[in-house]
Scaffold this active site. Structure first.
Site, PDB file in Angstrom:
ATOM      1  N   PRO A 100     -15.067  14.148   1.360  1.00  0.00           N
ATOM      2  CA  PRO A 100     -15.306  14.278  -0.084  1.00  0.00           C
ATOM      3  C   PRO A 100     -14.282  15.160  -0.794  1.00  0.00           C
ATOM      4  CG  PRO A 100     -17.379  14.472   1.119  1.00  0.00           C
ATOM      5  CD  PRO A 100     -16.290  14.457   2.144  1.00  0.00           C
ATOM      6  N   GLY A 120      -9.995  13.427   0.409  1.00  0.00           N
ATOM      7  CA  GLY A 120      -9.475  12.121   0.023  1.00  0.00           C
ATOM      8  C   GLY A 120      -8.365  11.683   0.958  1.00  0.00           C
ATOM      9  N   THR A 172     -15.647   2.793   6.307  1.00  0.00           N
ATOM     10  CA  THR A 172     -15.911   1.367   6.486  1.00  0.00           C
ATOM     11  C   THR A 172     -16.656   1.122   7.792  1.00  0.00           C
ATOM     12  OG1 THR A 172     -13.909   0.794   5.247  1.00  0.00           O
ATOM     13  CG2 THR A 172     -14.852  -0.911   6.656  1.00  0.00           C
ATOM     14  N   GLU A 223      -1.975  -0.421  10.184  1.00  0.00           N
ATOM     15  CA  GLU A 223      -3.034  -0.601   9.191  1.00  0.00           C
ATOM     16  C   GLU A 223      -2.458  -1.070   7.862  1.00  0.00           C
ATOM     17  OE1 GLU A 223      -6.482   1.980   6.805  1.00  0.00           O
ATOM     18  OE2 GLU A 223      -5.162   2.967   8.239  1.00  0.00           O
ATOM     19  N   GLN A 237       2.921 -26.666 -20.542  1.00  0.00           N
ATOM     20  CA  GLN A 237       4.071 -26.009 -19.935  1.00  0.00           C
ATOM     21  C   GLN A 237       3.841 -24.526 -19.719  1.00  0.00           C
ATOM     22  OE1 GLN A 237       7.768 -25.118 -22.174  1.00  0.00           O
ATOM     23  NE2 GLN A 237       8.763 -26.540 -20.740  1.00  0.00           N
ATOM     24  N   HIS A 254      -8.773 -19.601 -15.063  1.00  0.00           N
ATOM     25  CA  HIS A 254     -10.117 -20.171 -14.907  1.00  0.00           C
ATOM     26  C   HIS A 254     -10.993 -19.949 -16.135  1.00  0.00           C
ATOM     27  CE1 HIS A 254      -9.071 -20.616 -10.648  1.00  0.00           C
ATOM     28  NE2 HIS A 254     -10.192 -21.285 -10.469  1.00  0.00           N
ATOM     29  N   GLY A 300      -5.757   2.803   2.781  1.00  0.00           N
ATOM     30  CA  GLY A 300      -4.584   2.837   3.644  1.00  0.00           C
ATOM     31  C   GLY A 300      -3.425   3.607   3.056  1.00  0.00           C
ATOM     32  N   GLY A 301      -3.672   4.397   2.015  1.00  0.00           N
ATOM     33  CA  GLY A 301      -2.598   5.104   1.317  1.00  0.00           C
ATOM     34  C   GLY A 301      -2.429   4.509  -0.065  1.00  0.00           C
ATOM     35  N   GLU A 361       0.464   5.315  -5.275  1.00  0.00           N
ATOM     36  CA  GLU A 361       1.273   6.481  -5.623  1.00  0.00           C
ATOM     37  C   GLU A 361       1.789   7.196  -4.371  1.00  0.00           C
ATOM     38  OE1 GLU A 361      -1.175   5.171  -8.862  1.00  0.00           O
ATOM     39  OE2 GLU A 361      -1.746   5.794  -6.837  1.00  0.00           O
TER      40      GLU A 361
END
Length: 608
Positions: free
Chosen positions: A136, A139, A166, A249, A286, A345, A370-371, A374
């Site tokens: 927490p 990060g 996860t 990863e 077009q 759509h 995964g980073g 930034e």
């Protein structure tokens, strides 16, 4: 193409991988797609899905055969790519393949009880696992995590909290990162914590914007006792274990991002062909065709780059900034494509249950997990000669700031791909003491300095003086060795001190070792330094033995060979921190330092 040219092999679509893709599509159609909406509502996957994937061998792809795996990293990436192209939500993949981030450290550790009790069951789909790093208060800042682990007899006691984990709500075990000493990245270790261990709970399942079929949890650890043999790898080695798996990863997320973009292009093309408005299909407009072209172009460019980087990783190249660029390139393309897919759509794309709407929500996490985007840019920036250091490099290139001569362009440094002081294209070669075949090594040195700057370690424990590192080390070695110690024992003292000094700066050495083999100029130079040193210290030691100034029991060849490796590292540091860049002078300086450290009265050939 001539008759002797060999066609380039598409490593992503070999006959074996074409069959693998067909297996994945069949598996997705039978086991996943009919249940997607229910899993999105329930917020988790059934355990039977893991077992079904395990039976097909999908979970073991890219893992060593010694632990029950098979195939290569690209095989695992092909599975993820083809699943997304078949319409599988990336949230399903996030939970189904969490073992790809939870198990690498255990596999690397290799101890039988870890492989038997955790790795093999996870690859078979019998156990669900997760990786507990994010906290927490920290990060993405892995180096400042607060969960602590304290040794108490034959157990470790863990206290802390994890978030955004996860598969954490369903996990049978979690690979947890905890602080075992000190501060920063040096005091982190990894532990296996079993579900049901007293004090260890999944506090709550988090409600997310996307990846809704993947359970994400907050974990709480209060006086959690784990056996001492549940420490993964060595004490305080966790940060390096985590860093080593970041590349795979991130490239995995990049491949999924490109696949999601391709899927949205395909869905959008089908939609504009079928949807009629203003008297005809939308594909006649077009402006919409050109939008599809741009979506397609960005997807193809990103895919080509990401696959190229993945192949280089597969071949063992140590890539850092390239992987960060691949991730940001892929997520940028995906963000553009999914946004425009929803736009094409129209109102349908805004409705829950529409596939492009789900991709739009799922896509948002790719530039975070995964980073972050930034952080990836910051990684990339550290590999560029920009800022104060880059400005100084430009002055060096002009020959005005440090007195170096302006010289003609060389070829060997350019072939080596060494970036020059003024920027990635500023490669220069110089003639050193009239030798036209010898390049200017300063561009490579500046490249290494920038890599060190990435890790923010300059000046921490490594003096900046020309002889500070080796000199101080040998002073300490000489002081530690009892008076009258034989030279061979002084060598042992110096070697221990040397290795201890660099163990404290392992990241610097890792970067140096990564960059050197990729640049023939540097590799050739250091082999030259090693060879010269071995020759000089061997002849010098023999001369001292003949004159009775060195012990006759010294194994000259073994000693010189060992010291050859040591002086090579010393020379690297002199290049990085010193002001002298002539290889001959560096060899002399490094040799003097080592000879002094082992008690030899070394004299260069010209002084005799």
């Amino acid at each position: 193409m001539t008759g002797t040219d060999t066609p380039r092999t598409d490593r992503w679509n070999t006959p074996e991988r074409a069959a693998l893709r067909e297996t994945v599509r069949t598996f997705a159609a039978r086991e996943i797609l009919p249940h997607v909406e229910r899993w999105e509502d329930e917020g988790e996957l059934p355990r039977d899905l893991h077992r079904a994937a395990g039976r097909l061998g999908l979970l073991g792809l890219g893992q060593p055969a010694s632990v029950g795996g098979e195939g290569e990293m690209i095989d695992q990436l092909v599975v993820s790519e083809e699943a997304v192209l078949a319409g599988v939500p990336t949230g399903v993949l996030a939970s189904l393949f969490t073992h790809t981030i939870a198990l690498p450290a255990l596999v690397e550790d290799g101890r039988e009880h870890l492989v038997r009790d955790y790795v093999r069951p996870a690859l078979a789909g019998e156990l669900v696992c997760s990786l507990g790093i994010t906290e927490p208060e920290a990060g993405s800042d892995v180096a400042h995590l607060r969960t602590r682990a304290v040794r108490d007899g034959d157990t470790w006691v863990l206290d802390g909290a994890k978030t955004f984990i996860t598969s954490g709500y369903r996990a049978d075990f979690v690979t947890v990162a905890a602080r075992t000493s000190g501060t920063g990245h040096d005091g982190i270790s990894l532990f296996v914590v079993d579900r049901g261990t007293p004090g260890f709970t999944a506090a709550r399942k988090l409600d997310k914007m996307g990846w809704r079929s993947s359970d994400t949890a907050e974990l709480s650890l209060t006086d959690v006792r784990v056996p001492a043999d549940h420490l993964v790898g060595g004490v305080d080695q966790g940060f390096h274990q985590i860093m080593r798996q970041f590349a795979s990863e991130r490239i995995g997320l990049s491949v999924q991002a490109c696949a999601m973009a391709r899927r949205c292009v395909d869905l959008s093309v089908a939609w504009v062909r079928e949807r009629e408005a203003f008297g005809g299909p939308l594909s006649r407009r077009q402006v919409l065709r050109h939008r599809l072209v741009e979506m397609h172009r960005r997807t193809e460019v990103a895919t080509a780059y990401v696959r190229g980087i993945a192949e280089r990783l597969q071949d063992g190249e140590p890539l850092i900034s390239e992987v960060a660029m691949a991730k940001n390139t892929a997520t940028e393309a995906m963000d553009y494509v999914v946004d425009n897919a929803v736009q094409l759509h129209g109102g349908t794309g805004f409705m829950r249950g529409t596939e492009v709407e789900r991709h739009y929500r799922d896509a948002r996490v790719f530039s975070i997990g995964g980073g972050t985007y930034e952080i990836m840019n910051e990684v990339i920036a550290k590999f560029l000669p920009c800022g104060d250091r880059g400005e100084r490099g430009s002055r060096d290139a002009s020959g005005k700031a440090d007195g170096h001569r302006a010289t003609a362009h060389g070829t060997r440094a350019a072939q080596a791909g060494c970036p020059g002081p003024g920027g990635p294209r500023g490669v220069r070669g110089t003639r050193v003491r009239g030798d036209q075949d010898r390049p200017d090594h300063r561009p490579c040195r500046d490249r290494l300095r920038e890599l060190l700057h990435v890790l923010r370690l300059q000046g921490r424990g490594l003096p900046r003086g020309r002889q500070g590192v080796a000199g101080e080390m040998f002073d300490a070695a000489r002081s530690a060795a009892p008076r009258g110690t034989a030279p061979v024992d002084r060598i042992r003292h110096a070697t221990v001190r040397f290795l201890a000094a660099y163990r404290d700066n392992a990241r610097i050495m890792q970067v140096i070792e990564q960059i050197s083999p990729r640049h023939p100029v540097f590799r050739t130079l250091f082999l030259e330094i090693r060879g010269l040193f071995v020759e000089r210290i061997s002849s010098g030691t023999r001369r001292l033995q003949e004159e009775g100034l060195a012990s006759a029991d010294i194994d000259v060849e073994a000693t010189a060979s060992m010291l050859g490796g040591m002086v090579e590292h010393t020379a690297r540091m002199l290049f990085l921190y010193g002001e002298e860049h002539d290889p001959d002078v560096v060899v002399e300086t490094a040799t003097r330092l080592w000879a002094r450290g082992v008690g030899l009265e070394y004299e260069p050939p010209g002084d005799r």
